[in-house]
Design an enzyme around this catalytic site. Structure first.
Site, PDB file in Angstrom:
ATOM      1  N   HIS A  82       0.847  -1.198   0.000  1.00 52.26           N
ATOM      2  CA  HIS A  82       0.000   0.000   0.000  1.00 52.26           C
ATOM      3  C   HIS A  82       0.877   1.241   0.000  1.00 52.26           C
ATOM      4  CE1 HIS A  82      -3.712   2.221   0.845  1.00 52.26           C
ATOM      5  NE2 HIS A  82      -2.934   3.031   1.527  1.00 52.26           N
ATOM      6  N   ASP A 161     -14.328   3.637   7.489  1.00 58.34           N
ATOM      7  CA  ASP A 161     -13.287   4.445   6.861  1.00 58.34           C
ATOM      8  C   ASP A 161     -13.830   5.146   5.613  1.00 58.34           C
ATOM      9  OD1 ASP A 161     -10.567   5.419   6.304  1.00 58.34           O
ATOM     10  OD2 ASP A 161     -10.807   4.174   4.533  1.00 58.34           O
ATOM     11  N   ARG A 168     -13.387  13.613   6.035  1.00 56.06           N
ATOM     12  CA  ARG A 168     -12.079  14.257   6.257  1.00 56.06           C
ATOM     13  C   ARG A 168     -11.652  15.038   5.020  1.00 56.06           C
ATOM     14  NH1 ARG A 168      -8.465   9.477   7.046  1.00 56.06           N
ATOM     15  NH2 ARG A 168      -6.784  10.988   7.132  1.00 56.06           N
ATOM     16  N   SER A 183      -7.078   4.843   9.062  1.00 58.17           N
ATOM     17  CA  SER A 183      -7.723   4.706   7.758  1.00 58.17           C
ATOM     18  C   SER A 183      -7.029   3.606   6.935  1.00 58.17           C
ATOM     19  CB  SER A 183      -7.643   6.056   7.027  1.00 58.17           C
ATOM     20  OG  SER A 183      -7.950   5.916   5.677  1.00 58.17           O
ATOM     21  N   LYS A 187      -8.242  -0.879   6.695  1.00 52.81           N
ATOM     22  CA  LYS A 187      -8.501  -1.544   5.404  1.00 52.81           C
ATOM     23  C   LYS A 187      -7.517  -2.692   5.177  1.00 52.81           C
ATOM     24  CE  LYS A 187      -8.205   2.443   3.384  1.00 52.81           C
ATOM     25  NZ  LYS A 187      -8.325   3.791   2.882  1.00 52.81           N
TER      26      LYS A 187
HETATM   27  N1  URA Z   1      -4.761   6.839   2.256  1.00 49.42           N
HETATM   28  C1  URA Z   1      -5.802   6.336   2.978  1.00 49.42           C
HETATM   29  O1  URA Z   1      -6.335   5.278   2.658  1.00 49.42           O
HETATM   30  N2  URA Z   1      -6.214   7.042   4.042  1.00 49.42           N
HETATM   31  C2  URA Z   1      -5.658   8.204   4.437  1.00 49.42           C
HETATM   32  O2  URA Z   1      -6.080   8.769   5.427  1.00 49.42           O
HETATM   33  C3  URA Z   1      -4.585   8.719   3.676  1.00 49.42           C
HETATM   34  C4  URA Z   1      -4.140   8.007   2.579  1.00 49.42           C
END
Ligand code: URA
Length: 442
Positions: A82, A161, A168, A183, A187
């Site tokens: 990621h 999220d 946000r 966040s 995931k």
């Molecule tokens: N990527 C995400 O999935 N969440 C964030 O808060 C910032 C970058």
């Protein structure tokens, strides 16, 4: 429990209990807490921060707000990668096939771009016929048969999220360590992989502007991943200037294929080999099982470099594309990808060296060509974007082309070209070379 009391407590810098955090996450997800109260809560968190225990609790309640993907039907150690988001970051398109060609099963869920940052799903959708939504059983079958599948995130994974991130994004509360950590990790922990590799970007085109902030974020996420039983590592990489030369969906697919053919830009090739080597090590593939971190990463990288040189990774990419309905002939004929009708060159205004190439400005200019979206509902022009002809450290003469803007709307593309020109800083002294990979956290 009372929502105003929880908001006020955080506003006053008081540490919240697990119960209070659970109440906020569940209440917002089920709709009993309205947007305006959650927005106030997020702003309180933004200014007061959360300690490690609060962040762990927030991550856990967000993860538990939805389903956990069951990838047990896939043999081997599944490694997820990621990136915290950047400009020109198309590494998933390269690293996925590289790691897969080295024996790591890649079962990945990716997102769409928002604001100045791009998203893998949009990039893949620029390939004619490619689909990014699949039934879970087809997703698992493709990984078992072809070694790699990439799909869009479903609404059932960490729905808390999904809602909180959207809020946000429009309330100026994205750039907070605890909020970003919860966040991303909610995931990743729900996505069913056995190990996680995090590419934490730092610089003008990233959420974390300094190396110190990026390192803090990386360490916290690694700690949360490891304490949840998933082997987790992070790399801190430069996002002061864009990664590679192409920014924009189809343009980035072309560049990713160039890298897989061994003729891509040096920076993205280097980062991709490093990331793929780390994935191979985390997955214990290519003889890395049981080795220590340094040795394992080096051996993993060696295997990735071999898969690149032999063409195995390119073949894996083509197989992945055709498995998801896309036309693999794009790898040999880029003309099959969406093509923009307008191209505008941006010339250098002076002689000298490129001292700065502001990634955020390039990301915004690319978004304004039509390549990115301002609101979630916006559609994107898959052919639009920017190709950089010069990067930091390069010498230029007045009139040399710095970059080319692609689009289909003349007014928008011209305006974006003006913005892109502002991203380049030219000076008389040659700058120090930039370090692409700043740190590895294991
Ligand atoms: N990527 C995400 O999935 N969440 C964030 O808060 C910032 C970058």
């Amino acid at each position: 429990m009372n929502t105003v009391e929880v908001i006020t407590k955080k506003r006053n810098g008081i540490i919240l209990s697990d119960e209070e955090i659970r109440y906020m996450v569940n209440g917002y997800t089920d709709g009993s807490i309205p947007d305006y109260q959650m927005a106030a809560f997020l702003m309180a968190v933004y200014f007061q921060g959360m300690n490690k225990e609060e962040t762990i609790a927030l991550t856990d309640f967000m993860r538990r707000s939805g389903d956990t993907v069951d990838l047990s039907g896939i043999e081997g150690i599944k490694v997820d990668k990621h990136s915290t988001g950047g400009v020109g970051d198309k590494t998933t398109l390269i690293v996925g096939p590289l790691a897969s060609a080295c024996g790591v099963p890649v079962a990945k869920m990716s997102g769409r771009g928002l604001g100045f940052t791009g998203g893998t799903v949009d990039k893949l959708e620029s390939i004619p016929g490619f689909h990014t939504s699949m039934e879970e059983c087809d997703f698992i079958n493709q990984v078992n048969q072809r070694g790699i599948a990439v799909i869009g995130q479903t609404g059932h994974i960490a729905p808390a999220d999904k809602k909180i991130y959207a809020l946000r994004d429009v309330t100026g509360t994205v750039e907070n360590l605890s909020l970003i950590t919860s966040s991303i990790m909610s995931k990743k922990l729900a996505s069913g992989s056995d190990a996680i590799l995090l590419d934490v970007k730092c610089g003008s085109g990233a959420f974390m502007k300094t190396e110190e902030e990026a390192e803090k974020l990386g360490r916290l996420m690694v700690e949360i991943g490891n304490s949840s039983g998933k082997k987790t590592m992070a790399i801190i990489s430069d996002m002061e200037q864009p990664l590679g030369n192409a920014v924009g969906n189809a343009l980035e697919v072309m560049e990713a294929i160039d890298v897989l053919k061994g003729k891509g830009p040096e920076d993205i090739t280097e980062l991709s080999l490093q990331l793929a080597g780390m994935m191979v090590y985390l997955g214990g593939a290519a003889g890395t099982a049981g080795l220590d971190m340094e040795e394992g990463m080096a051996k993993g990288r060696e295997a990735a470099a071999k898969a690149l040189a032999s063409g195995d990774a390119l073949e894996r990419f083509k197989s992945f594309v055709s498995g998801q309905g896309g036309n693999p002939a794009i790898a040999d004929d880029y003309g099959l990808l969406p093509q923009a009708g307008i191209a505008i060159d941006v010339p250098a205004k002076a002689d000298g060296y490129i001292h700065g190439l502001d990634a955020m400005k390039i990301g915004l200019a690319s978004q304004h060509t039509g390549a990115g979206r301002e609101k979630k509902e916006d559609s994107v022009d898959l052919s639009a974007g920017i190709v950089l002809r010069r990067k930091c450290g390069d010498e230029v003469r007045r009139g040399d082309i710095l970059c080319t803007l692609y689009g289909n709307d003349l007014e928008k593309t011209e305006r974006a070209a003006g913005e892109a020109a502002e991203a380049f800083a030219i000076d008389q002294i040659r700058p120090e070379p930039r370090l692409l990979i700043k740190k590895i956290i294991g």
